[in-house]
Design a protein around this motif. Structure first.
Motif, short mmCIF file in Angstrom:
data_model
loop_
_atom_site.label_atom_id
_atom_site.label_comp_id
_atom_site.label_asym_id
_atom_site.label_seq_id
_atom_site.Cartn_x
_atom_site.Cartn_y
_atom_site.Cartn_z
N ALA A 117 38.79 40.89 39.14
CA ALA A 117 39.81 41.11 39.83
C ALA A 117 40.17 39.83 40.76
O ALA A 117 40.99 40.06 41.56
N ASP A 118 39.37 38.75 40.85
CA ASP A 118 39.35 37.92 41.85
C ASP A 118 40.63 37.13 41.30
O ASP A 118 41.00 36.91 40.05
N SER A 119 41.58 36.72 42.03
CA SER A 119 42.69 35.87 41.89
C SER A 119 42.69 34.55 42.45
O SER A 119 42.14 34.40 43.89
N TYR A 120 42.94 33.37 41.59
CA TYR A 120 42.62 31.96 42.14
C TYR A 120 44.16 31.30 42.20
O TYR A 120 44.17 30.18 41.87
N ASP A 121 45.10 32.31 42.19
CA ASP A 121 46.36 31.76 41.89
C ASP A 121 46.76 30.88 43.15
O ASP A 121 47.54 29.90 43.35
N ASP A 122 46.11 31.25 44.32
CA ASP A 122 46.30 30.53 45.65
C ASP A 122 45.99 29.11 45.40
O ASP A 122 46.49 28.25 46.30
#
Length: 303
Positions: A117-122
């Motif tokens: 579920a980790d998001s690295y879009d930032d």
């Protein structure tokens, strides 16, 4: 009657035994070939490749000395050979650690649900910002191998990963911009971290300290390093001791998604809108990397 029934079975037993023996030999050869292939893949393009070539030359010299009955050299080999194993462990300790960690990661099929579920879009959005403004940045994403030693070398943050936080950290006037940011899942563990520099002689001389640090951490661990050049604004990705240069934002998103084994949906990228700069306008709202305009002194005459 029993003798007639047992005779074909006795003739069949040697055939089965021979077939099993051949199967084990084939399996043995396959495992050895796979091991050699993995070693060659591991050292290809790294500093271990020329060292392995030198080791092969030394081994061939010792073999020729033995078959040539060179007494003095044979005496040296017989006394030095028991310590060669320990010397190889010391010399190739980084490569051995990398191989064992990679093997353990491939044999482990259980993944934590939170990691998916980790998001690295930032990070992608921040890299786009840094590229547009030619701001130097180095973001390291931790995976299976922990980076605790390198985290302790920096300033601990333990803050939620966000675009605004990365833009603030790598702002040229910020005290934490000179160093690496280490990301653990969805948290920024530390900033201004020191990383080991790559000593690979095959790297381009155009790569500076920031790029060599990003490559160096990926040589020792399975981390991913996102690097933005301060001179050109180019985005690079370091992984496994190799670097991919001049990536677009979309290519960076695809590479991160494939390496993290998850689908990263496209996110609209912020676009810069050219606006006339008014003296009374707040220029700091145009970009988080721009310095705020100095406050004009109050020139109104005092009564």
């Amino acid at each position: 009657m029993e003798f007639l029934n047992e005779e074909p079975l006795k003739r069949l037993i040697p055939v089965i035994t021979s077939w099993q023996h051949d199967l084990w030999i084939a399996l043995d050869i396959l495992l050895v070939a796979l091991l050699i292939y993995q070693v060659l893949v591991m050292i290809r393009g790294t500093r271990a490749a020329p060292m392995l070539v030198g080791l092969i030359v030394v081994s061939a010299t010792f073999y020729l000395a033995r078959i040539g009955e060179l007494t003095t050299l044979n005496w040296v080999v017989s006394h030095v050979l028991p310590y060669v194993v320990f010397a190889l462990i010391v010399v190739f300790q980084s490569e051995i650690r990398h191989v064992l960690a990679d093997l353990g990661r491939r044999l482990t099929f259980l993944r934590s649900s939170s990691a998916e579920a980790d998001s690295y879009d930032d990070i992608v959005l921040a890299a786009n910002l840094f590229s547009q403004h030619q701001t130097g940045a180095l973001v390291v994403i931790e995976r299976e191998i922990g980076l605790r030693t390198h985290i302790e070398s920096g300033v601990p943050l333990d803050a939620r990963l966000s675009y605004d936080l990365l833009a603030t950290i790598f702002r040229p006037s910020a005290p934490l911009h000179d160093g690496a940011v280490i990301v653990q899942k969805d948290r920024v563990a530390a900033a201004a971290c020191f990383l080991p520099l790559s000593m690979n002689p095959l790297l381009s001389t155009q790569l500076g300290t920031r790029h060599r640090a990003g490559i160096g951490i990926t040589e020792e661990t399975d981390a991913i390093a996102v690097i933005c050049s301060e001179e050109t604004g180019a985005i690079s990705l370091a992984l496994g001791g190799r670097i991919e240069r001049d990536l677009t934002v979309e290519q960076l998103r695809e590479r991160l998604g494939s390496e993290l084994r998850r689908r990263m949906p496209p996110v609209p990228l912020p676009t810069s809108i050219a606006q006339p700069i008014d003296e009374d306008s707040d220029t700091s709202l145009q970009s988080p990397l721009m310095e705020p305009a100095p406050r004009k002194p109050d020139t109104e005459p005092q009564p």
